[in-house]
Design a protein around this motif. Structure first.
Motif, short mmCIF file in Angstrom:
data_model
loop_
_atom_site.label_atom_id
_atom_site.label_comp_id
_atom_site.label_asym_id
_atom_site.label_seq_id
_atom_site.Cartn_x
_atom_site.Cartn_y
_atom_site.Cartn_z
N GLY A 38 0.80 -1.21 0.00
CA GLY A 38 0.00 0.00 0.00
C GLY A 38 0.83 1.27 0.00
N GLU A 39 1.96 1.23 0.71
CA GLU A 39 2.81 2.42 0.79
C GLU A 39 3.43 2.74 -0.57
OE1 GLU A 39 6.77 4.01 3.24
OE2 GLU A 39 5.84 2.10 3.76
N ALA A 58 2.68 6.04 -2.94
CA ALA A 58 3.78 6.91 -3.36
C ALA A 58 3.75 7.11 -4.87
CB ALA A 58 5.11 6.32 -2.93
N LEU A 59 3.46 6.05 -5.61
CA LEU A 59 3.41 6.16 -7.07
C LEU A 59 2.23 7.00 -7.54
CD1 LEU A 59 4.37 2.47 -7.90
CD2 LEU A 59 5.70 4.50 -8.51
N VAL A 60 1.10 6.85 -6.88
CA VAL A 60 -0.07 7.66 -7.22
C VAL A 60 0.20 9.13 -6.91
CG1 VAL A 60 -2.47 8.15 -6.57
CG2 VAL A 60 -1.73 5.78 -6.94
N LYS A 61 0.85 9.38 -5.78
CA LYS A 61 1.20 10.76 -5.41
C LYS A 61 2.17 11.37 -6.41
CE LYS A 61 3.00 13.58 -1.61
NZ LYS A 61 3.54 13.57 -0.22
N LYS A 62 3.14 10.57 -6.84
CA LYS A 62 4.10 11.07 -7.83
C LYS A 62 3.40 11.39 -9.14
CE LYS A 62 8.61 10.18 -9.90
NZ LYS A 62 9.80 9.29 -9.94
N THR A 63 2.45 10.56 -9.53
CA THR A 63 1.68 10.83 -10.75
C THR A 63 0.96 12.16 -10.65
OG1 THR A 63 1.33 8.44 -11.08
CG2 THR A 63 -0.13 9.94 -12.27
N HIS A 92 -3.82 -3.52 -5.48
CA HIS A 92 -3.48 -2.14 -5.85
C HIS A 92 -3.42 -1.94 -7.37
CE1 HIS A 92 -2.56 -1.55 -1.64
NE2 HIS A 92 -1.69 -2.53 -1.68
N GLU A 93 -3.84 -2.96 -8.11
CA GLU A 93 -3.72 -2.89 -9.57
C GLU A 93 -4.52 -1.73 -10.16
OE1 GLU A 93 -5.22 -5.48 -13.37
OE2 GLU A 93 -4.18 -6.57 -11.78
N LYS A 94 -5.76 -1.53 -9.70
CA LYS A 94 -6.59 -0.47 -10.27
C LYS A 94 -5.94 0.90 -10.04
CE LYS A 94 -11.10 1.75 -10.36
NZ LYS A 94 -12.54 1.67 -10.03
N VAL A 97 -4.87 3.33 -13.10
CA VAL A 97 -5.36 4.71 -13.25
C VAL A 97 -4.18 5.67 -13.33
CG1 VAL A 97 -6.63 6.58 -12.12
CG2 VAL A 97 -7.55 4.26 -12.10
N ALA A 98 -3.19 5.47 -12.47
CA ALA A 98 -1.99 6.32 -12.50
C ALA A 98 -1.29 6.21 -13.85
CB ALA A 98 -1.04 5.93 -11.38
N ALA A 99 -1.23 4.99 -14.40
CA ALA A 99 -0.60 4.78 -15.71
C ALA A 99 -1.40 5.49 -16.81
CB ALA A 99 -0.49 3.29 -16.02
#
Length: 420
Positions: A135-136, A140-145, A181-183, A187-189
């Motif tokens: 989850g962490e 972090a990846l979603v936040k970076k996006t 966490h795939e979805k 979405v971030a991708a």
């Protein structure tokens, strides 16, 4: 090797975009009222032999037209890169049987897939190891996006493109092992691909942009997240013919229904208004603009990360663009409101707003304020060069009257800037 999204690459890319040498950049900073800047300072910062200390941050922010927050972020990235490179150097001096083993020992399997997936062996390692995402890491990846959409407002497309490509590789490598966490990563991708398309469009690479948009829409669809599809369609509409663009924007609005998407509906409706005005449908343009204003009134802060650019001044700008095309009676008052709401915004949004204000005044026959704001627009467009900025300069030069000395002078300045 420099950090790909560090301070050195950032400062160098912006300087080269303006066409200045290091000596000229140092002089430019000094002339802005900053303490004397030696060209060697510029060299050390660009090569990351030295990282700018906080004392220099305000001067760099002003001289490079980027927020201090972005400067601090880039310096942090450079520091982290240095530490990782230092750790790798220590370990690579040890005798190991396998290069992959050495890298794994330093960075971890997930880091190989995430941070080094731009290399062919990194992509293979990602496919084989299928690193698990907790989850962490996902957060972090979603936040970076999300951060990329704020960065885009200030960063040249050429530099942004590299960062987005690397981030997209990271997401691509991690999605297969993302589990629950795939979805979120899909979405971030999708959002990253859409923004990469926008950056490619800004660099004039229209085929690449279209490929990114299609991929973004596919990822959004597969993730069951219609707003990502709407984002891709909204960006793609700028490259479509007016009639087709209008239909795309109508369809896109259907993907952002419901609470939490009001700002996105407003943006897409405002774009529809522009396109309707462009094909001489004033009634349709006004109706679309009314929907845009109403939706904006219901918008809440932070609804979608990719709507961070959409502020009141931008709503005014869309209204101006629409009104200018249909010669609406509220053209001048809309221009006045846009200037009031713009404030000291120094992002790329400033270019769009100032152009639309200047163009609005010219369309209303207000030549003197049109030329005055036009000069501010040209200054902003040349400080932060973009493809759309150059196109807007060409368009604005074509409406400047030849029978006014100030307008002729501005037209000459625009032509000079376009060939520089």
């Amino acid at each position: 090797m420099l950090c790909p999204d560090g301070i050195g690459q950032l400062l160098r890319a912006i300087r080269e975009t303006t066409g200045r040498t290091r000596e000229q950049q140092a002089e430019f900073l000094s002339n802005l009222g900053a303490p004397y800047v030696d060209p060697e300072n510029i060299k050390r910062w660009e090569t990351e032999k030295r990282l700018p200390v906080p004392y220099w941050h305000p001067a760099l922010s002003k001289g490079y037209a980027i927020p201090e927050e972005e400067i601090r972020r880039a310096i942090t990235a450079s520091r982290q890169y240095r530490r990782a490179a230092g750790a790798a150097a220590i370990l690579l001096d040890q005798e190991e049987d396998d290069d992959m083993h050495r890298r794994t020992a330093v960075f971890g399997t997930a880091a190989i897939a995430a941070g080094m997936a731009t290399d062919p062996w990194g992509r293979l390692a990602a496919a084989v190891s299928r690193p698990k995402v907790d989850g962490e890491t996902a957060a972090a990846l979603v936040k970076k996006t999300a951060g990329f959409f704020t960065t885009e407002e200030h960063l040249p497309a050429r530099l942004l493109t590299r960062r987005l490509a690397c981030h997209l590789e990271t997401l691509t490598a991690l999605i297969p092992g993302a589990g629950r966490h795939e979805k979120a990563l899909m979405v971030a991708a999708a959002e990253t691909a859409a923004l990469a398309g926008w950056a490619a469009f800004d660099e004039g690479e229209h085929d690449n942009a279209l490929s990114y948009y299609k991929t973004a829409a596919l990822a959004g669809k597969e993730a069951g997240h219609p707003p990502a599809v709407a984002l891709a369609m909204g960006y793609a509409s700028y490259a479509a013919a007016p009639g087709k663009a209008r239909e795309m924007l109508k369809t896109a609005q259907g993907h952002v229904k419901g609470r939490g998407y009001a700002s996105a509906r407003s943006w897409l409706a405002a774009r529809e208004a522009e396109e309707a005005a462009g094909i001489r449908d004033p009634d349709g343009a006004v109706r679309a603009l009314d929907r845009a204003v109403t939706a904006f009134d219901y918008a809440e802060p932070g609804e979608l990360p990719w709507m961070s650019f959409y502020r009141q001044a931008r709503v005014d700008s869309f209204a101006l663009s629409t009104y200018a095309k249909i010669r609406h009676a509220d053209l001048t008052s809309a221009a006045d409101a846009a200037l009031e709401h713009l404030g000291d915004d120094d992002s790329k949004i400033r270019i769009a707003v100032l152009h639309d204000v200047a163009n609005g005044y010219m369309a209303a026959g207000e030549i003197e304020p049109g030329v005055e704001i036009g000069r501010r627009f040209v200054e902003a467009a040349t400080t932060t060069p973009t493809t759309m900025g150059r196109q807007r300069m060409r368009d604005f030069a074509s409406v400047l009257p030849a029978d006014t000395a100030a307008a002729r002078s501005l037209a000459e300045d625009i032509r000079a800037a376009l060939v520089a």
